[in-house]
Design an enzyme around this catalytic site. Sequence first.
Site, PDB file in Angstrom:
ATOM      1  N   ARG A  25       0.825  -1.219   0.000  1.00  0.00           N
ATOM      2  CA  ARG A  25       0.000   0.000   0.000  1.00  0.00           C
ATOM      3  C   ARG A  25       0.854   1.262   0.000  1.00  0.00           C
ATOM      4  O   ARG A  25       0.436   2.298  -0.525  1.00  0.00           O
ATOM      5  CB  ARG A  25      -0.946  -0.028   1.210  1.00  0.00           C
ATOM      6  CG  ARG A  25      -2.103  -1.028   1.035  1.00  0.00           C
ATOM      7  CD  ARG A  25      -2.741  -1.346   2.370  1.00  0.00           C
ATOM      8  NE  ARG A  25      -3.961  -2.148   2.270  1.00  0.00           N
ATOM      9  CZ  ARG A  25      -3.995  -3.472   2.105  1.00  0.00           C
ATOM     10  NH1 ARG A  25      -2.876  -4.153   1.985  1.00  0.00           N
ATOM     11  NH2 ARG A  25      -5.153  -4.120   2.057  1.00  0.00           N
ATOM     12  N   SER A 165     -13.133  -9.264   3.345  1.00  0.00           N
ATOM     13  CA  SER A 165     -11.887  -9.255   2.575  1.00  0.00           C
ATOM     14  C   SER A 165     -11.320  -7.850   2.499  1.00  0.00           C
ATOM     15  O   SER A 165     -11.948  -6.934   1.967  1.00  0.00           O
ATOM     16  CB  SER A 165     -12.136  -9.777   1.156  1.00  0.00           C
ATOM     17  OG  SER A 165     -11.050  -9.417   0.320  1.00  0.00           O
ATOM     18  N   ASP A 311      -4.325 -15.221   7.689  1.00  0.00           N
ATOM     19  CA  ASP A 311      -3.071 -15.745   7.136  1.00  0.00           C
ATOM     20  C   ASP A 311      -2.302 -16.603   8.143  1.00  0.00           C
ATOM     21  O   ASP A 311      -1.361 -17.302   7.767  1.00  0.00           O
ATOM     22  CB  ASP A 311      -2.174 -14.593   6.659  1.00  0.00           C
ATOM     23  CG  ASP A 311      -2.759 -13.914   5.425  1.00  0.00           C
ATOM     24  OD1 ASP A 311      -3.587 -14.535   4.737  1.00  0.00           O
ATOM     25  OD2 ASP A 311      -2.378 -12.761   5.155  1.00  0.00           O
ATOM     26  N   ARG A 384       3.326 -19.449   3.002  1.00  0.00           N
ATOM     27  CA  ARG A 384       2.962 -19.675   4.412  1.00  0.00           C
ATOM     28  C   ARG A 384       2.884 -21.168   4.748  1.00  0.00           C
ATOM     29  O   ARG A 384       3.162 -21.571   5.879  1.00  0.00           O
ATOM     30  CB  ARG A 384       1.664 -18.957   4.750  1.00  0.00           C
ATOM     31  CG  ARG A 384       1.798 -17.449   4.557  1.00  0.00           C
ATOM     32  CD  ARG A 384       0.786 -16.637   5.303  1.00  0.00           C
ATOM     33  NE  ARG A 384       0.751 -15.293   4.748  1.00  0.00           N
ATOM     34  CZ  ARG A 384       1.644 -14.334   5.007  1.00  0.00           C
ATOM     35  NH1 ARG A 384       2.646 -14.557   5.829  1.00  0.00           N
ATOM     36  NH2 ARG A 384       1.526 -13.137   4.445  1.00  0.00           N
TER      37      ARG A 384
HETATM   38  C1  S3P Z   1      -4.478  -8.883   2.408  1.00  0.00           C
HETATM   39  C2  S3P Z   1      -5.734  -9.338   2.716  1.00  0.00           C
HETATM   40  C3  S3P Z   1      -6.056 -10.751   2.968  1.00  0.00           C
HETATM   41  C4  S3P Z   1      -4.807 -11.564   3.247  1.00  0.00           C
HETATM   42  C5  S3P Z   1      -3.707 -11.265   2.268  1.00  0.00           C
HETATM   43  C6  S3P Z   1      -3.322  -9.794   2.346  1.00  0.00           C
HETATM   44  C7  S3P Z   1      -4.271  -7.446   2.181  1.00  0.00           C
HETATM   45  O1  S3P Z   1      -6.707 -11.283   1.834  1.00  0.00           O
HETATM   46  O2  S3P Z   1      -5.085 -12.939   3.221  1.00  0.00           O
HETATM   47  O3  S3P Z   1      -2.558 -12.053   2.545  1.00  0.00           O
HETATM   48  O4  S3P Z   1      -3.110  -6.979   2.192  1.00  0.00           O
HETATM   49  O5  S3P Z   1      -5.264  -6.741   1.996  1.00  0.00           O
HETATM   50  P1  S3P Z   1      -8.321 -11.187   1.620  1.00  0.00           P
HETATM   51  O6  S3P Z   1      -8.685  -9.778   1.484  1.00  0.00           O
HETATM   52  O7  S3P Z   1      -8.577 -11.958   0.357  1.00  0.00           O
HETATM   53  O8  S3P Z   1      -8.903 -11.847   2.829  1.00  0.00           O
END
Ligand code: S3P
Length: 427
Positions: A25, A165, A311, A384
């Site tokens: 980000r 998500s 995760d 992972r």
């Molecule tokens: C993430 C969100 C999660 C996570 C991924 C990183 C992120 O995924 O599993 O490793 O940086 O926004 P989801 O949004 O699909 O749950």
Amino acid sequence: MKLLGTKTGINGMLTVPADKSISHRSIMFGAISQGKTTIHNFLRAEDCLSTVAVFKALGVTIQDDGKDIIVEGAGFQNLQAPEEVLDAGNSGTTMRLVLGILAGQSFTSKIAGDASLNRRPMERVMGPLRTMGGTLQGNAGSEFPPIEIRGSQLSAITYEMPIASAQVKSAILFAALQAKGTTTIIEKEKSRNHTEEMIKQFGGEILIEEKKISVSGGQQLVGQEVTVPGDISSAAFYLVAASLLPKSKLRLNHVGVNPTRTGILDVLTEMGGEIQQLAYDPQNQAADLLIESAALKAVEISGEIIPRLIDELPIVALAATQATGTTIISDAQELKVKETNRIDATAQELNKLGAKIETTEDGLIIHGPTPLHGGIVDSHGDHRIGMMLQIAALLTEETVELNNPEAINISYPNFFTDLSLLIKENV
Ligand code: S3P
């Protein structure tokens, strides 16, 4: 490769790699803001380097001076049409968040991933972006990448999320920043909030009331200095290893403890884990984590905590194989659409080493405690799963071999070196 073993425990002090979600980000916000963004402690691992490559291909100047990453942002309006298909590699975060950025551009672009990413669902992002006016099309009419994006003028929507998500939420937020009007997102469960936090950090306005998030389009964000804390998702492997291995005591420096990410601390504590948070740094939401060996007991994990440790569930499953009683993980069907199907991969690989794990539609049932033995296991191309299996290997004196260990470079290129140093501190 033959995995590391230990006859004692793991001890010492470690700075885990930088947070992957925040590193991605920071590049994206740097690119869409006006002026210079300096990123301290950026994660130079394959996934985040995919994000860097995508934004360079969109015409953004990004430099690595060996210490910091410097992004010269010129706002959404200055992104340029890429000459080739954008490559998100293995990174779901890169692809999904970039879709939200590209949907509001004036040019046409295409984004693809590796074989694993090209099998991961994208309708969850394309659907709401189309409702905003975006024109997105998956491979041969499917929901899978490569995805073609025709730039469109977007309009605000109110969107009630059917799944928890952060990637979907973030894609809509990036689109919302380019849309006419005020977009409102209602989350199913609270997921990691780094995008919301960074909209504020980069000078934007965002209204958050519990699970309701509102943001208006047309805001001009301004470049910032970002310090990325350590990744709690990487720290999790050591938290579990130190808990399970007798005579372990470990200090993990400056780990991100944003409450939307600390489900692992809550669960390990509930299992009887000995974890302390020290030296809290409020500016970067980080703390040192002190962890020692402890006898663990089974827990039930479901509901709102799931997105706060999504995760970490494979490594929690390993912890549960050594805990007294039956651990039940449910409401975790999202694990099926990660870098691999993590419900199946976790059960399949740990059972090869003697664990007793059953899969369910939305999670795992883990019977503990079960001693583990040697064997040949596979990362399934998932970083992972690979790291979790290395921690499993520490629990047996027999040899464990891991196929496809290179997947670990996705988030943690120095994993084996860091771990071997903590093992050596015993001798
Ligand atoms: C993430 C969100 C999660 C996570 C991924 C990183 C992120 O995924 O599993 O490793 O940086 O926004 P989801 O949004 O699909 O749950």
